[in-house]
Write a protein that holds these residues in place. Structure first.
Motif, mmCIF file in Angstrom:
data_model
loop_
_atom_site.group_PDB
_atom_site.id
_atom_site.type_symbol
_atom_site.label_atom_id
_atom_site.label_comp_id
_atom_site.label_asym_id
_atom_site.label_seq_id
_atom_site.Cartn_x
_atom_site.Cartn_y
_atom_site.Cartn_z
ATOM 1 N N THR A 70 0.824 -1.211 0.000
ATOM 2 C CA THR A 70 0.000 0.000 0.000
ATOM 3 C C THR A 70 0.857 1.260 0.000
ATOM 4 N N ALA A 71 2.102 1.153 0.451
ATOM 5 C CA ALA A 71 2.994 2.312 0.453
ATOM 6 C C ALA A 71 3.381 2.740 -0.953
ATOM 7 N N ASP A 72 3.189 1.872 -1.943
ATOM 8 C CA ASP A 72 3.526 2.208 -3.323
ATOM 9 C C ASP A 72 2.471 3.097 -3.971
ATOM 10 N N LEU A 73 1.300 3.207 -3.370
ATOM 11 C CA LEU A 73 0.258 4.106 -3.868
ATOM 12 C C LEU A 73 0.548 5.504 -3.338
ATOM 13 N N PRO A 74 0.336 6.556 -4.149
ATOM 14 C CA PRO A 74 0.627 7.910 -3.659
ATOM 15 C C PRO A 74 -0.020 8.203 -2.314
ATOM 16 N N VAL B 200 -5.961 12.355 -2.460
ATOM 17 C CA VAL B 200 -6.908 11.798 -1.494
ATOM 18 C C VAL B 200 -6.955 10.288 -1.677
ATOM 19 N N ARG B 201 -6.830 9.565 -0.576
ATOM 20 C CA ARG B 201 -6.994 8.113 -0.597
ATOM 21 C C ARG B 201 -8.430 7.767 -0.218
ATOM 22 N N VAL B 202 -9.101 7.027 -1.103
ATOM 23 C CA VAL B 202 -10.487 6.605 -0.882
ATOM 24 C C VAL B 202 -10.524 5.084 -0.828
ATOM 25 N N SER C 4 -6.662 3.479 -14.121
ATOM 26 C CA SER C 4 -5.296 3.409 -13.612
ATOM 27 C C SER C 4 -5.153 2.197 -12.694
ATOM 28 N N PRO C 5 -5.047 0.999 -13.282
ATOM 29 C CA PRO C 5 -5.023 -0.218 -12.464
ATOM 30 C C PRO C 5 -3.776 -0.304 -11.595
ATOM 31 N N TRP C 6 -3.998 -0.711 -10.361
ATOM 32 C CA TRP C 6 -2.925 -0.881 -9.379
ATOM 33 C C TRP C 6 -3.374 -1.973 -8.416
ATOM 34 N N GLY C 7 -2.465 -2.816 -7.975
ATOM 35 C CA GLY C 7 -2.852 -3.886 -7.069
ATOM 36 C C GLY C 7 -3.686 -4.933 -7.783
ATOM 37 N N ALA D 128 -8.185 3.607 -3.723
ATOM 38 C CA ALA D 128 -7.836 4.504 -4.843
ATOM 39 C C ALA D 128 -7.123 5.730 -4.316
ATOM 40 N N ALA D 129 -6.141 6.196 -5.086
ATOM 41 C CA ALA D 129 -5.515 7.490 -4.838
ATOM 42 C C ALA D 129 -5.960 8.433 -5.948
ATOM 43 N N LEU D 130 -6.530 9.561 -5.554
ATOM 44 C CA LEU D 130 -7.099 10.512 -6.502
ATOM 45 C C LEU D 130 -6.467 11.875 -6.299
ATOM 46 N N ARG D 131 -6.160 12.543 -7.398
ATOM 47 C CA ARG D 131 -5.738 13.948 -7.288
ATOM 48 C C ARG D 131 -6.944 14.820 -7.649
#
Length: 247
Positions: free
Chosen positions: A3-7, A19-21, A187-190, A240-243
């Protein structure tokens, strides 16, 4: 990958906010609450969109217990929304919140939405937590209702997170994805699949965002203890990490 790899959550110099949702069906906290809390804390969300929050006797006590265990605070939902709930970190300021009920279909569980408008950093973000019907026709109508509620929030930027009870090729999922960005597809992650936790075969949980929001990554968070994920509830979480642009 972890999870640390997500902004990480932060406010940018221009006032925009990362923002992390987190979206998570917690099955009314009927499982291992300690494991559930560990999963949520590891994801470090600014906003937690819950589905199947406790909604019967002393439901507020359980919402408070979850908040105390995770460092989050109750925003809205739970019993008044028939299950969806929104919680947030202290980073978020609640501008307004509202619980919305869909029309009742005889013989089926009534569904609703937990909605809020939050200020995070210099950004203003509408939030909707949803749990759509098991019945296909009703689910499709509710997907349309979610899109209407996004517009009714009256904000430029919004996120919808929930258990859709539908897969990406389904009519209801596609209806939402036609009007919003599907986080995983954008933006696929994980991981992708969310249900059931032991051996997932489908993606029925998702995070969506309005077009002006930049999706930095979205998916089932990797690197969490398998034992906790299995013990916490019957779904996997979606992070999700959102800007979000400055208001």
């Amino acid at each position: 990958m972890t999870t640390a790899d997500l902004p990480a959550s932060r406010t940018e110099p221009d006032g925009s906010a990362v923002v992390r949702v987190l979206s998570y069906n917690i099955r009314s906290m009927r499982d291992d609450v300690d494991a559930l809390a560990r999963v949520i804390r590891a994801c470090a969300p600014d906003v937690l969109c819950v589905q199947e929050a406790p909604r019967f006797f002393r439901w507020r006590k359980y919402a408070n217990r979850l908040g105390m265990a995770t460092g989050l605070v109750y925003v809205t939902g739970g019993a008044p929304a028939t299950g969806p709930m929104v919680m947030s970190s202290l980073r978020a300021q609640v501008e307004r919140a509202e619980d919305v009920l869909f029309p009742r279909t005889p013989g089926l569980h009534r569904r609703g939405l937990a909605t809020a408008v939050l200020r995070i950093g210099g950004a203003r973000l509408g939030v909707i937590s949803c749990h759509l019907s098991l019945a296909a026709a009703e689910r499709y109508e509710q997907a349309g209702g979610v899109l209407e509620r996004v517009r009714a929030l009256g904000v430029e930027h919004a996120v919808v997170a929930g258990d859709l009870n539908d897969r990406p090729k389904g009519r209801s999922f596609r209806r939402l994805a036609a009007g919003l960005q599907d986080g995983w597809a954008t933006s696929p992650w994980g991981g992708e699949l969310t249900f059931p936790p032991g051996d997932p075969v489908g993606r029925i949980d998702a995070v969506f965002a309005t077009p002006g929001v930049e999706v930095l990554g979205c998916g089932v968070p990797p690197g969490l203890p398998e034992a906790d994920l299995r013990a916490a509830t019957d779904h996997l979480p979606v992070l999700a990490a959102l800007r979000v642009p400055a208001a």
